[in-house]
Design a protein around this motif. Structure first.
Motif, PDB file in Angstrom:
ATOM      1  N   ILE A   7       0.839  -1.358   0.352  1.00 13.29           N
ATOM      2  CA  ILE A   7      -0.181  -0.005  -0.497  1.00 13.29           C
ATOM      3  C   ILE A   7       0.813   1.183   0.132  1.00 13.29           C
ATOM      4  N   THR A   8       1.596   2.058   1.133  1.00 13.99           N
ATOM      5  CA  THR A   8       2.991   2.554   1.209  1.00 13.99           C
ATOM      6  C   THR A   8       3.374   2.825  -0.879  1.00 13.99           C
ATOM      7  N   PHE A   9       3.796   1.594  -1.276  1.00 18.99           N
ATOM      8  CA  PHE A   9       4.405   1.594  -2.225  1.00 18.99           C
ATOM      9  C   PHE A   9       4.247   2.022  -3.410  1.00 18.99           C
ATOM     10  N   THR A  10       2.560   1.621  -2.939  1.00 18.48           N
ATOM     11  CA  THR A  10       1.522   2.390  -4.463  1.00 18.48           C
ATOM     12  C   THR A  10       0.942   3.494  -4.424  1.00 18.48           C
ATOM     13  N   LEU A  11       0.844   4.029  -3.038  1.00 11.26           N
ATOM     14  CA  LEU A  11       0.435   5.391  -2.904  1.00 11.26           C
ATOM     15  C   LEU A  11       1.153   6.650  -3.831  1.00 11.26           C
ATOM     16  N   PRO A  12       2.524   6.935  -4.098  1.00 12.25           N
ATOM     17  CA  PRO A  12       2.680   7.668  -5.531  1.00 12.25           C
ATOM     18  C   PRO A  12       2.065   7.004  -6.787  1.00 12.25           C
TER      19      PRO A  12
ATOM     20  N   SER B 184       5.618 -10.139  -9.562  1.00 15.76           N
ATOM     21  CA  SER B 184       4.038 -10.443  -9.838  1.00 15.76           C
ATOM     22  C   SER B 184       3.022  -9.530  -9.498  1.00 15.76           C
ATOM     23  N   ARG B 185       2.713  -9.744  -8.060  1.00 14.92           N
ATOM     24  CA  ARG B 185       1.751  -9.067  -6.700  1.00 14.92           C
ATOM     25  C   ARG B 185       2.338  -7.589  -7.112  1.00 14.92           C
ATOM     26  N   VAL B 186       3.738  -7.123  -6.987  1.00 17.20           N
ATOM     27  CA  VAL B 186       3.816  -5.731  -7.563  1.00 17.20           C
ATOM     28  C   VAL B 186       3.657  -4.814  -8.751  1.00 17.20           C
ATOM     29  N   GLN B 187       3.537  -5.499  -9.430  1.00 13.13           N
ATOM     30  CA  GLN B 187       3.037  -4.805 -10.583  1.00 13.13           C
ATOM     31  C   GLN B 187       1.404  -5.165 -10.706  1.00 13.13           C
ATOM     32  N   ALA B 188       1.021  -5.802 -10.230  1.00 10.95           N
ATOM     33  CA  ALA B 188      -0.754  -5.896  -9.978  1.00 10.95           C
ATOM     34  C   ALA B 188      -1.214  -4.729  -9.373  1.00 10.95           C
ATOM     35  N   TRP B 189      -0.689  -4.364  -8.135  1.00 10.81           N
ATOM     36  CA  TRP B 189      -0.668  -3.621  -6.963  1.00 10.81           C
ATOM     37  C   TRP B 189      -0.682  -2.083  -7.736  1.00 10.81           C
ATOM     38  N   ARG B 190       0.402  -2.381  -8.606  1.00 13.02           N
ATOM     39  CA  ARG B 190       1.078   0.038  -9.149  1.00 13.02           C
ATOM     40  C   ARG B 190      -0.397  -0.166 -10.233  1.00 13.02           C
ATOM     41  N   ALA B 191      -0.537  -1.622 -11.138  1.00 11.38           N
ATOM     42  CA  ALA B 191      -1.198  -1.716 -12.559  1.00 11.38           C
ATOM     43  C   ALA B 191      -2.155  -0.709 -12.091  1.00 11.38           C
ATOM     44  N   LEU B 192      -3.586  -1.413 -10.837  1.00 13.97           N
ATOM     45  CA  LEU B 192      -4.459  -0.925 -10.059  1.00 13.97           C
ATOM     46  C   LEU B 192      -4.594   0.618  -8.987  1.00 13.97           C
ATOM     47  N   GLY B 193      -3.311   0.727  -8.644  1.00  9.77           N
ATOM     48  CA  GLY B 193      -3.336   2.022  -8.448  1.00  9.77           C
ATOM     49  C   GLY B 193      -3.760   3.053  -9.320  1.00  9.77           C
ATOM     50  N   GLN B 194      -2.684   2.862 -10.943  1.00 10.71           N
ATOM     51  CA  GLN B 194      -2.447   3.495 -11.314  1.00 10.71           C
ATOM     52  C   GLN B 194      -4.126   3.824 -12.034  1.00 10.71           C
ATOM     53  N   LEU B 195      -5.226   2.635 -12.188  1.00 15.24           N
ATOM     54  CA  LEU B 195      -6.136   3.180 -13.029  1.00 15.24           C
ATOM     55  C   LEU B 195      -7.105   3.428 -12.081  1.00 15.24           C
ATOM     56  N   LEU B 196      -7.122   3.191 -10.289  1.00 16.75           N
ATOM     57  CA  LEU B 196      -7.713   3.924  -9.234  1.00 16.75           C
ATOM     58  C   LEU B 196      -7.621   6.054  -9.624  1.00 16.75           C
ATOM     59  N   GLY B 197      -6.457   5.455  -9.475  1.00 17.22           N
ATOM     60  CA  GLY B 197      -5.347   6.777  -9.384  1.00 17.22           C
ATOM     61  C   GLY B 197      -6.355   7.790 -10.639  1.00 17.22           C
ATOM     62  N   GLN B 198      -6.588   7.274 -12.067  1.00 14.10           N
ATOM     63  CA  GLN B 198      -7.460   7.932 -13.040  1.00 14.10           C
ATOM     64  C   GLN B 198      -8.398   8.182 -13.404  1.00 14.10           C
TER      65      GLN B 198
ATOM     66  N   ALA C  53       7.261  11.021  -0.746  1.00 12.92           N
ATOM     67  CA  ALA C  53       7.961  11.045   0.786  1.00 12.92           C
ATOM     68  C   ALA C  53       7.476   9.776   1.762  1.00 12.92           C
ATOM     69  N   ILE C  54       6.714   9.373   1.967  1.00 11.09           N
ATOM     70  CA  ILE C  54       5.977   8.439   2.615  1.00 11.09           C
ATOM     71  C   ILE C  54       6.815   6.623   2.231  1.00 11.09           C
ATOM     72  N   ALA C  55       6.697   7.122   0.419  1.00 12.80           N
ATOM     73  CA  ALA C  55       7.429   5.900   0.403  1.00 12.80           C
ATOM     74  C   ALA C  55       8.564   5.864   0.411  1.00 12.80           C
ATOM     75  N   LEU C  56       9.204   7.184   0.007  1.00 10.30           N
ATOM     76  CA  LEU C  56      11.088   6.836   0.215  1.00 10.30           C
ATOM     77  C   LEU C  56      11.497   6.931   1.362  1.00 10.30           C
ATOM     78  N   TRP C  57      10.225   7.125   2.187  1.00  5.14           N
ATOM     79  CA  TRP C  57      11.113   7.122   3.887  1.00  5.14           C
ATOM     80  C   TRP C  57      10.558   5.548   4.347  1.00  5.14           C
TER      81      TRP C  57
ATOM     82  N   TRP D 150      12.559   0.294  -9.654  1.00  4.92           N
ATOM     83  CA  TRP D 150      12.766   0.087  -8.001  1.00  4.92           C
ATOM     84  C   TRP D 150      11.617  -1.413  -7.850  1.00  4.92           C
ATOM     85  N   SER D 151      10.811  -1.320  -7.950  1.00  8.02           N
ATOM     86  CA  SER D 151       9.340  -1.962  -8.250  1.00  8.02           C
ATOM     87  C   SER D 151      10.087  -3.574  -8.443  1.00  8.02           C
ATOM     88  N   PHE D 152      10.702  -3.618  -9.147  1.00  6.88           N
ATOM     89  CA  PHE D 152      10.871  -4.821  -9.165  1.00  6.88           C
ATOM     90  C   PHE D 152      12.226  -5.457  -8.304  1.00  6.88           C
TER      91      PHE D 152
END
Length: 344
Positions: free
Chosen positions: A15-20, A144-158, A200-204, A132-134
């Protein structure tokens, strides 16, 4: 190896990594409509905007691989990509603010310059983030789980972006749910507040990753001629490109004219954000659906079926004229996006 034996990434970390990525998805929301909005509400000619976008894309074609190359070299020395992400975040904030909140007498030079700044900021952030995600895990399933979270995060943001016109009305900044500069202004404020905060939260909170140990720079170089020679001898890759490039081209053309078609031609400016939001929801549903179908059936047949459905929806749109029942627009565009989600 069982799931218990793996180094399973905690959901809180994902969740933290997907926020940005979610906020970046929000900022990408108007990407396909910005040219049309500037043409309609700023009075800039389509020809001038097309030239500005072409020059921006040519600039991108040079900077994208350069960013990847330079970020990899700095990562090999320091073991971190975070400085690139910080620089990209700051540049993205600058581009977003000026591009989405233009002055009254805005011209094509203003549009082109700040569009270029925004694209550069996006890629300075997104390319290192992708690398970084890889590195968050050595396990294929976890990656694959990381990429799925990021893909859904991108779509949710749009998807959340297309609620901005309604938010602008509720806040008193606009009198209509039309996607215009009033809505973009609200989106700009949200973006410049949340993007640096979530980054900043993700980087920290997120480590560089188990698979992110610095690697020695490659001594072997690949020239353009050698790359083309390798591509010419790779028949499966050529077949894939021959199938994928027309789909990518036609999808881009469809996306580029959707605003003009729905907003200007059909006269559904107030309904456009809702149509796009529903279309993105259909994409969110379509990704797991087509993935499940590909596991049960031959993937080429699944993709062909999806494209036939999408082609039928696009073809049916040709029969829409001003005054057609609005419900057709709320059906055809989501069906098209549902089918195109098979290519994600």
């Amino acid at each position: 190896m069982s799931r218990k034996d793996k180094d399973v990434l905690a959901r809180s970390l994902l969740i933290t990594f997907t926020l940005p990525t979610l906020v970046l998805g929000f900022t990408h929301g108007p990407e396909g409509q910005l040219q049309a909005i500037y043409a309609k509400h700023a009075g800039i000619s389509l020809g001038a905007i097309a030239l500005a976008v072409l020059l921006t894309k040519l600039f991108d074609g040079i900077t994208y691989p350069l960013i990847g190359y330079l970020s990899d070299r700095s990562f090999a020395r320091s073991g971190s990509r975070k400085r690139w992400i910080i620089a990209g975040t700051l540049l993205s904030m600058l581009g977003l603010w000026f591009l989405m909140r233009p002055p009254r007498d805005v011209g094509v030079w203003y549009f082109g310059i700040w569009m270029g700044v925004l694209y550069l900021g996006w890629k300075l952030t997104e390319i290192p983030f992708q690398s970084w995600s890889f590195g968050l895990s050595d396990d294929h399933d976890e990656r694959s789980r990381v990429q799925a979270w990021r893909a859904l995060g991108q779509l949710l943001g749009q998807l959340l972006f297309f609620a901005t016109p309604l938010l602008a009305v509720q806040l008193g900044f606009s009198e209509s749910t039309e996607l215009d500069f009033n809505a973009l202004g609200v989106a700009a404020v949200i973006s410049v507040v949340l993007l640096p905060l979530c980054t900043a939260i993700a980087l920290w909170r997120v480590r560089e990753g188990n698979g992110a140990a610095p690697a020695k720079p490659r001594t072997q170089t690949f020239t353009l001629a050698r790359t083309l020679e390798n591509l010419r001898g790779n028949r499966p890759m050529l077949h894939l490109l021959a199938a994928f490039l027309p789909v990518a081209l036609l999808t881009s053309l469809s996306t580029g004219v959707s605003y003009f078609f729905i907003d200007s031609y059909l006269g559904l400016s107030k309904q456009f954000p809702a149509i796009m939001a529903l279309s993105l929801l259909s994409t969110v549903v379509g990704i797991p659906f087509w993935t499940a179908m590909a596991r049960r059936h031959e993937i080429h047949h699944v993709w062909a079926t999806a494209l036939v459905i999408g082609g039928a929806a696009a073809g049916a749109s040709c029969f829409l004229v001003p005054g057609s029942p609005v419900v057709f627009n709320f059906i055809l565009m989501p069906v098209l996006m549902f089918s195109l989600s098979s290519t994600v």
